[in-house]
Motif scaffolding. Structure first.
Motif, PDB file in Angstrom:
ATOM      1  N   ASP A 175       0.827  -1.201   0.000  1.00  0.00           N
ATOM      2  CA  ASP A 175       0.000   0.000   0.000  1.00  0.00           C
ATOM      3  C   ASP A 175       0.864   1.255   0.000  1.00  0.00           C
ATOM      4  N   LYS A 176       1.839   1.234   0.880  1.00  0.00           N
ATOM      5  CA  LYS A 176       2.765   2.355   0.986  1.00  0.00           C
ATOM      6  C   LYS A 176       3.409   2.612  -0.376  1.00  0.00           C
ATOM      7  N   HIS A 177       3.849   1.498  -0.990  1.00  0.00           N
ATOM      8  CA  HIS A 177       4.517   1.571  -2.273  1.00  0.00           C
ATOM      9  C   HIS A 177       3.598   2.236  -3.312  1.00  0.00           C
ATOM     10  N   LEU A 178       2.362   1.739  -3.358  1.00  0.00           N
ATOM     11  CA  LEU A 178       1.385   2.289  -4.295  1.00  0.00           C
ATOM     12  C   LEU A 178       1.163   3.774  -4.037  1.00  0.00           C
ATOM     13  N   SER A 179       1.025   4.107  -2.754  1.00  0.00           N
ATOM     14  CA  SER A 179       0.733   5.466  -2.397  1.00  0.00           C
ATOM     15  C   SER A 179       1.877   6.399  -2.804  1.00  0.00           C
ATOM     16  N   THR A 180       3.103   5.913  -2.652  1.00  0.00           N
ATOM     17  CA  THR A 180       4.249   6.715  -3.056  1.00  0.00           C
ATOM     18  C   THR A 180       4.240   6.948  -4.564  1.00  0.00           C
TER      19      THR A 180
ATOM     20  N   GLU B  55       3.154  10.614  -9.092  1.00  0.00           N
ATOM     21  CA  GLU B  55       2.372  10.921 -10.294  1.00  0.00           C
ATOM     22  C   GLU B  55       1.598  12.224 -10.121  1.00  0.00           C
ATOM     23  N   LEU B  56       1.047  12.368  -8.926  1.00  0.00           N
ATOM     24  CA  LEU B  56       0.274  13.569  -8.614  1.00  0.00           C
ATOM     25  C   LEU B  56       1.154  14.809  -8.673  1.00  0.00           C
ATOM     26  N   SER B  57       2.346  14.680  -8.121  1.00  0.00           N
ATOM     27  CA  SER B  57       3.245  15.825  -8.096  1.00  0.00           C
ATOM     28  C   SER B  57       3.695  16.176  -9.515  1.00  0.00           C
ATOM     29  N   ALA B  58       3.874  15.141 -10.359  1.00  0.00           N
ATOM     30  CA  ALA B  58       4.233  15.405 -11.756  1.00  0.00           C
ATOM     31  C   ALA B  58       3.103  16.162 -12.454  1.00  0.00           C
TER      32      ALA B  58
ATOM     33  N   SER C 109      -7.121  10.726 -16.160  1.00  0.00           N
ATOM     34  CA  SER C 109      -7.970   9.543 -16.337  1.00  0.00           C
ATOM     35  C   SER C 109      -7.163   8.273 -16.092  1.00  0.00           C
ATOM     36  N   THR C 110      -5.964   8.244 -16.602  1.00  0.00           N
ATOM     37  CA  THR C 110      -5.109   7.060 -16.417  1.00  0.00           C
ATOM     38  C   THR C 110      -4.847   6.820 -14.944  1.00  0.00           C
ATOM     39  N   ILE C 111      -4.519   7.883 -14.213  1.00  0.00           N
ATOM     40  CA  ILE C 111      -4.237   7.732 -12.782  1.00  0.00           C
ATOM     41  C   ILE C 111      -5.478   7.224 -12.044  1.00  0.00           C
TER      42      ILE C 111
ATOM     43  N   ARG D  47     -10.656  11.469  -1.065  1.00  0.00           N
ATOM     44  CA  ARG D  47      -9.977  12.749  -0.967  1.00  0.00           C
ATOM     45  C   ARG D  47      -9.078  12.993  -2.188  1.00  0.00           C
ATOM     46  N   ASP D  48      -8.331  11.950  -2.565  1.00  0.00           N
ATOM     47  CA  ASP D  48      -7.450  12.088  -3.734  1.00  0.00           C
ATOM     48  C   ASP D  48      -8.259  12.287  -5.009  1.00  0.00           C
ATOM     49  N   LEU D  49      -9.366  11.589  -5.058  1.00  0.00           N
ATOM     50  CA  LEU D  49     -10.240  11.708  -6.216  1.00  0.00           C
ATOM     51  C   LEU D  49     -10.738  13.146  -6.376  1.00  0.00           C
ATOM     52  N   ARG D  50     -11.109  13.731  -5.233  1.00  0.00           N
ATOM     53  CA  ARG D  50     -11.567  15.118  -5.218  1.00  0.00           C
ATOM     54  C   ARG D  50     -10.493  16.015  -5.821  1.00  0.00           C
ATOM     55  N   LEU D  51      -9.267  15.749  -5.418  1.00  0.00           N
ATOM     56  CA  LEU D  51      -8.144  16.531  -5.936  1.00  0.00           C
ATOM     57  C   LEU D  51      -8.017  16.365  -7.444  1.00  0.00           C
TER      58      LEU D  51
END
Lengths: 235, 235
Positions: free
Chosen positions: B3-8, B13-16, B69-71, B80-84
């Motif tokens: 999970d941690k790995h995925l979240s990182t 990706e989000l920061s990019a 869309s890919t993410i 929360r992330d979805l909202r972002l």
């Protein structure tokens, strides 16, 4: 079976949202028609009505967006369904902007009435009505195309936008002529100029809606494509 | 750990994507500045530059939307992330519209130059520049607020919009006065009227951007809220 069950739930949620979008679209469309009625007939009551409807349209946008987020978070939709949900979010953004333009026209009518300008104003009512009828027809066609997921009809909406732009140009020339003939009307003519612009923008929003529909149906993002390109994607 | 790995991965990706959004915002901002430069200095070359940049801004919107869309499809983000992610999609829609307004101004400059109207045109350059400087400052502040997820700064942007609207009203009065003084300039004055309107709209888009930022940070959809309401949500 469980998947089937989930998918059926998703479908019914989606269909409920689509119904809400069409309802919101119908509201926005009638808002535009009423705004034009208010302008042509100098009806302050109708203008007030338009502004009340705007609150309703705004509220529907916020609610539908919330429902969309809930569905995405809960159902974890496939890529294709996700595309649809995001396109719906953009669609209601466009409809809200249509409502905005109608409200601008409504506020213009209120201001004109309050400033007692009516007798001096030369709104070319027939021309404004004609431009508006083109824009609302485009909007209705786009909503139809959304209801049926009909990319060919959506393409028609995109093509129709040129005619609205031409109407706008013609109306602008007419308003300029009026102002030059009688410079005392300049101040009062600026409002009709912005009304004509607001209607032209409604046509633009209908076009954006149509682009979203083609994206939903064909999976290709056709914003900023040429018409020839669009033809080959849709046919 | 997985999970941690995925979240990182998700975070990076989000920061990019955020970096790309800021890049797109910077482009749109410079496009506006160049459009105003082209107008004030009657520079056809700069106007052409603005229209080229528009293609780039449009392309960035399509690409960032695809990445979003890919993410969403791949990472199945939390609510929360979805909202972002959805707010980012709306944000770039706003930036694209800023680019559109800049392009409108660029096309106006080209048309003015082609019609040889320059000598007769009375663009109140100082006023247009001042209105534009307010709008670009608002836009920059909104992008700053986005970069830092700063809701207080976003609220400032929303408050600043009133001043831009007032500038627009003043500019309109000035243009009307010019037209009345010399009716031969009416035809040429309509373009500055639309330029002033385009700048006012850029201010509106900055405001919409700010509303999305407050939504990201606070989780409350503040579109169509009153200023007092906003204060209490943000503080």
């Amino acid at each position: 079976m469980s998947d089937k069950h989930l998918s059926t739930q998703f479908d019914s949620e989606l269909s409920a949202i689509s119904t809400r979008v069409l309802e919101m679209g119908g509201l926005a469309e009638s808002q535009v028609a009423q705004a034009i009625y208010a302008l042509v007939n100098f009806s302050g009551d109708t203008a007030t009505q338009v502004l009340k409807q705007e609150e309703l349209v705004n509220q529907m946008e916020v609610e539908i967006d919330r429902d969309l987020s809930t569905i995405i978070a809960r159902r974890q939709p496939t890529a294709r369904d996700l595309r649809l949900l995001i396109a719906i979010s953009k669609t209601i953004g466009n409809l809200e902007r249509v409502g905005d333009e109608a409200a601008r026209i409504g506020r213009t009518v209120q201001r004109l009435i309050n400033s007692g300008v009516s007798s001096r104003l030369r709104v070319p009512a027939n021309d404004v009505s004609f431009e508006a009828s083109l824009a609302t027809a485009s909007l209705r066609k786009a909503l139809d195309a959304f209801a049926r997921l009909d990319a060919v009809k959506a393409l028609e909406v995109i093509k129709d936008d040129n005619q609205i732009d031409q109407e706008f140009d013609g109306l602008m020339r007419k308003l300029i002529t009026y102002m030059m003939e009688d410079p005392r009307t300049i101040s009062a003519s600026i409002d009709p100029v912005f009304v004509a612009k607001a209607i032209e923008r409604i046509g633009d929003h209908a076009k954006n809606l149509a682009e979203q529909i083609i994206y939903i149906v064909k999976g290709t993002d056709v914003r900023h494509h040429s018409l020839e390109n669009l033809e080959s994607i849709v046919r």
